[in-house]
Design a protein around this motif. Structure first.
Motif, PDB file in Angstrom:
ATOM      1  N   ALA A 223       0.836  -1.209   0.000  1.00 55.82           N
ATOM      2  CA  ALA A 223       0.000   0.000   0.000  1.00 55.82           C
ATOM      3  C   ALA A 223       0.870   1.258   0.000  1.00 55.82           C
ATOM      4  O   ALA A 223       0.559   2.241  -0.674  1.00 55.82           O
ATOM      5  CB  ALA A 223      -0.939   0.006   1.207  1.00 55.82           C
TER       6      ALA A 223
ATOM      7  N   THR B  65      -4.949   1.799  -0.573  1.00 57.40           N
ATOM      8  CA  THR B  65      -5.311   1.586   0.831  1.00 57.40           C
ATOM      9  C   THR B  65      -4.894   0.154   1.169  1.00 57.40           C
ATOM     10  O   THR B  65      -4.523  -0.612   0.270  1.00 57.40           O
ATOM     11  CB  THR B  65      -6.828   1.710   1.051  1.00 57.40           C
ATOM     12  OG1 THR B  65      -7.477   0.662   0.303  1.00 57.40           O
ATOM     13  CG2 THR B  65      -7.357   3.067   0.594  1.00 57.40           C
ATOM     14  N   GLU B  66      -4.984  -0.233   2.433  1.00 57.66           N
ATOM     15  CA  GLU B  66      -4.655  -1.626   2.760  1.00 57.66           C
ATOM     16  C   GLU B  66      -5.598  -2.598   2.056  1.00 57.66           C
ATOM     17  O   GLU B  66      -5.181  -3.674   1.655  1.00 57.66           O
ATOM     18  CB  GLU B  66      -4.663  -1.840   4.276  1.00 57.66           C
ATOM     19  CG  GLU B  66      -3.386  -1.312   4.906  1.00 57.66           C
ATOM     20  CD  GLU B  66      -3.244  -1.681   6.376  1.00 57.66           C
ATOM     21  OE1 GLU B  66      -3.604  -2.818   6.751  1.00 57.66           O
ATOM     22  OE2 GLU B  66      -2.767  -0.824   7.136  1.00 57.66           O
TER      23      GLU B  66
END
Length: 131
Positions: free
Chosen positions: A79, A86-87
């Motif tokens: 990420a 985003t994760e």
């Protein structure tokens, strides 16, 4: 057998449901650079031999890692390297790339790869091991 670049990226693009080949390639480059830092010796060389040349070179000249990353930290690092990720999107990227890598590697080599990685990487590759 080495996968051709177009075929490899086609699989990543399909699995990641990316809009463009460029998005698939960006994910593949980051994930393989991180993966290469975790693999050593013959296992890394054997995997590189099964990937398209540009991706093999990334795997063989990886980002340096001071210590093996847990699967969670691997996703977080992905990420951090992908702009706007985003994760959740990074987890998707990792899964799309590593499941394609697992297919290219085959069962025997995947077993050797997983021996070099921290626990639970089998899930990132989409190859859950029976417990």
């Amino acid at each position: 057998m080495t996968l051709r670049r177009e075929a490899f990226l086609g699989h990543v693009k399909e699995r990641g449901k990316y809009d463009s080949t460029e998005e698939a390639e960006r994910a593949a480059l980051v994930v393989l650079a991180l993966l290469g830092a975790h693999l050593v010796g013959d296992v890394r060389a054997q995997l590189a031999a099964r990937l398209p040349e540009a991706f093999a070179l990334i795997l063989l000249n990886p980002l340096q890692s001071a210590e093996p990353l847990t699967p969670e930290r691997f996703v977080r690092a992905t990420a951090a390297w992908i702009e706007g990720a985003t994760e959740q999107t990074a987890a998707w990227d990792v899964g799309a790339v590593l499941s394609t890598v697992a297919d290219a590697a085959g069962e025997d080599l995947m077993g050797q790869i997983l021996l070099q990685l921290p626990a639970d990487y089998d899930l990132l590759f989409g190859r859950p091991r029976p417990t």
